[in-house]
Motif scaffolding. Structure first.
Motif, PDB file in Angstrom:
ATOM      1  N   UNK A   1       0.854  -1.176   0.000  1.00 51.80           N
ATOM      2  CA  UNK A   1       0.000   0.000   0.000  1.00 51.80           C
ATOM      3  C   UNK A   1       0.891   1.227   0.000  1.00 51.80           C
ATOM      4  N   UNK A   2       0.902   1.965  -1.090  1.00 51.47           N
ATOM      5  CA  UNK A   2       1.758   3.142  -1.253  1.00 51.47           C
ATOM      6  C   UNK A   2       1.010   4.452  -1.046  1.00 51.47           C
ATOM      7  N   UNK A   3      -0.276   4.384  -0.780  1.00 53.97           N
ATOM      8  CA  UNK A   3      -1.109   5.590  -0.743  1.00 53.97           C
ATOM      9  C   UNK A   3      -0.835   6.452   0.490  1.00 53.97           C
ATOM     10  N   UNK A   4      -0.779   7.741   0.247  1.00 53.27           N
ATOM     11  CA  UNK A   4      -0.695   8.707   1.340  1.00 53.27           C
ATOM     12  C   UNK A   4      -2.095   8.922   1.904  1.00 53.27           C
ATOM     13  N   UNK A   5      -2.193   9.607   3.037  1.00 48.11           N
ATOM     14  CA  UNK A   5      -3.518   9.902   3.591  1.00 48.11           C
ATOM     15  C   UNK A   5      -4.306  10.798   2.631  1.00 48.11           C
ATOM     16  N   UNK A   6      -3.648  11.708   1.943  1.00 48.91           N
ATOM     17  CA  UNK A   6      -4.330  12.557   0.956  1.00 48.91           C
ATOM     18  C   UNK A   6      -4.865  11.719  -0.205  1.00 48.91           C
ATOM     19  N   UNK A   7      -4.060  10.782  -0.696  1.00 48.23           N
ATOM     20  CA  UNK A   7      -4.504   9.923  -1.798  1.00 48.23           C
ATOM     21  C   UNK A   7      -5.678   9.046  -1.373  1.00 48.23           C
ATOM     22  N   UNK A   8      -5.640   8.523  -0.145  1.00 50.34           N
ATOM     23  CA  UNK A   8      -6.770   7.733   0.356  1.00 50.34           C
ATOM     24  C   UNK A   8      -8.024   8.589   0.463  1.00 50.34           C
ATOM     25  N   UNK A   9      -7.874   9.819   0.942  1.00 45.50           N
ATOM     26  CA  UNK A   9      -9.013  10.730   1.027  1.00 45.50           C
ATOM     27  C   UNK A   9      -9.593  11.044  -0.335  1.00 45.50           C
ATOM     28  N   UNK A  10      -8.715  11.296  -1.308  1.00 44.64           N
ATOM     29  CA  UNK A  10      -9.176  11.577  -2.671  1.00 44.64           C
ATOM     30  C   UNK A  10      -9.897  10.369  -3.266  1.00 44.64           C
ATOM     31  N   UNK A  11      -9.348   9.182  -3.031  1.00 48.38           N
ATOM     32  CA  UNK A  11      -9.966   7.962  -3.551  1.00 48.38           C
ATOM     33  C   UNK A  11     -11.327   7.738  -2.895  1.00 48.38           C
ATOM     34  N   UNK A  12     -11.412   7.939  -1.591  1.00 46.98           N
ATOM     35  CA  UNK A  12     -12.694   7.758  -0.914  1.00 46.98           C
ATOM     36  C   UNK A  12     -13.733   8.747  -1.436  1.00 46.98           C
ATOM     37  N   UNK A  13     -13.318   9.982  -1.649  1.00 45.98           N
ATOM     38  CA  UNK A  13     -14.236  10.989  -2.198  1.00 45.98           C
ATOM     39  C   UNK A  13     -14.712  10.584  -3.589  1.00 45.98           C
ATOM     40  N   UNK A  14     -13.816  10.049  -4.414  1.00 46.39           N
ATOM     41  CA  UNK A  14     -14.192   9.583  -5.750  1.00 46.39           C
ATOM     42  C   UNK A  14     -15.189   8.433  -5.662  1.00 46.39           C
ATOM     43  N   UNK A  15     -14.920   7.453  -4.800  1.00 51.85           N
ATOM     44  CA  UNK A  15     -15.835   6.320  -4.650  1.00 51.85           C
ATOM     45  C   UNK A  15     -17.213   6.796  -4.200  1.00 51.85           C
ATOM     46  N   UNK A  16     -17.240   7.686  -3.220  1.00 52.43           N
ATOM     47  CA  UNK A  16     -18.515   8.207  -2.702  1.00 52.43           C
ATOM     48  C   UNK A  16     -19.272   8.992  -3.771  1.00 52.43           C
TER      49      UNK A  16
END
Length: 173
Positions: A1-16
């Protein structure tokens, strides 16, 4: 898992955002049977076979397979520089990918590709990091990394995940 907290937040926002804007039919299938961005990045490790969809100059859809790697919250994949899909993506960078594991997981993504190692001009800023990952995975001598293969990053505009039983998918479960 290479994701930063910002990348995880962006991905979660995209999924939502993607699920909220989907049709009632899709929501009836996925709501209650999806996972978080953090869970997704824990599941999508190593090479994941993708069904990659491109479009011909005549607007005809084409689908082919690709080795997908989910890095920093985005799909990365490659092909031969001479492949039809490379020509399609060079002319029309919109693409869709699907990664499915039987009835346990479906990850569906639509977006636009970025060429990470173009034949002319400079590579993507993070290409050295991504190249090191690929060379570690496939072997540094597997390809002529400058001439033979072209790698892409799919910038997702829409993504949804179907995972009815996350316990079957998480390595730590």
């Amino acid at each position: 898992m290479l994701e930063t907290s910002q990348e995880l937040g962006d991905l979660q926002a995209l999924l939502d955002r993607s699920l909220a804007g989907s049709t009632a039919h899709l929501r009836s299938i996925v709501v209650g049977r999806t996972i978080t961005a953090a869970q997704l990045t824990e599941i999508l490790t190593g090479m994941c076979t993708l069904a990659l969809s491109t479009v011909t100059a005549k607007g005809e859809p084409r689908i082919s397979g690709a080795d997908g790697h989910f890095l920093h919250g985005k799909w990365h994949f490659g092909t031969a520089r001479t492949a039809a899909k490379a020509r399609h993506l060079a002319a029309r960078p919109a693409a869709s990918v699907a990664h499915m594991r039987g009835e346990d997981l479906g990850v569906f993504t639509h977006g636009t590709v970025e060429i990470l190692n173009p034949p002319s001009g400079g590579p993507a800023e993070d290409w050295p990091e991504i190249l090191a990952y690929f060379q570690d995975f496939y072997g540094a001598d597997a390809f002529d990394w400058d001439e033979e293969v072209v790698y892409y990053r799919l910038h997702p505009q829409w993504m949804t995940v179907y995972a009815p039983d996350v316990g079957k998918l998480l390595p730590s479960a």
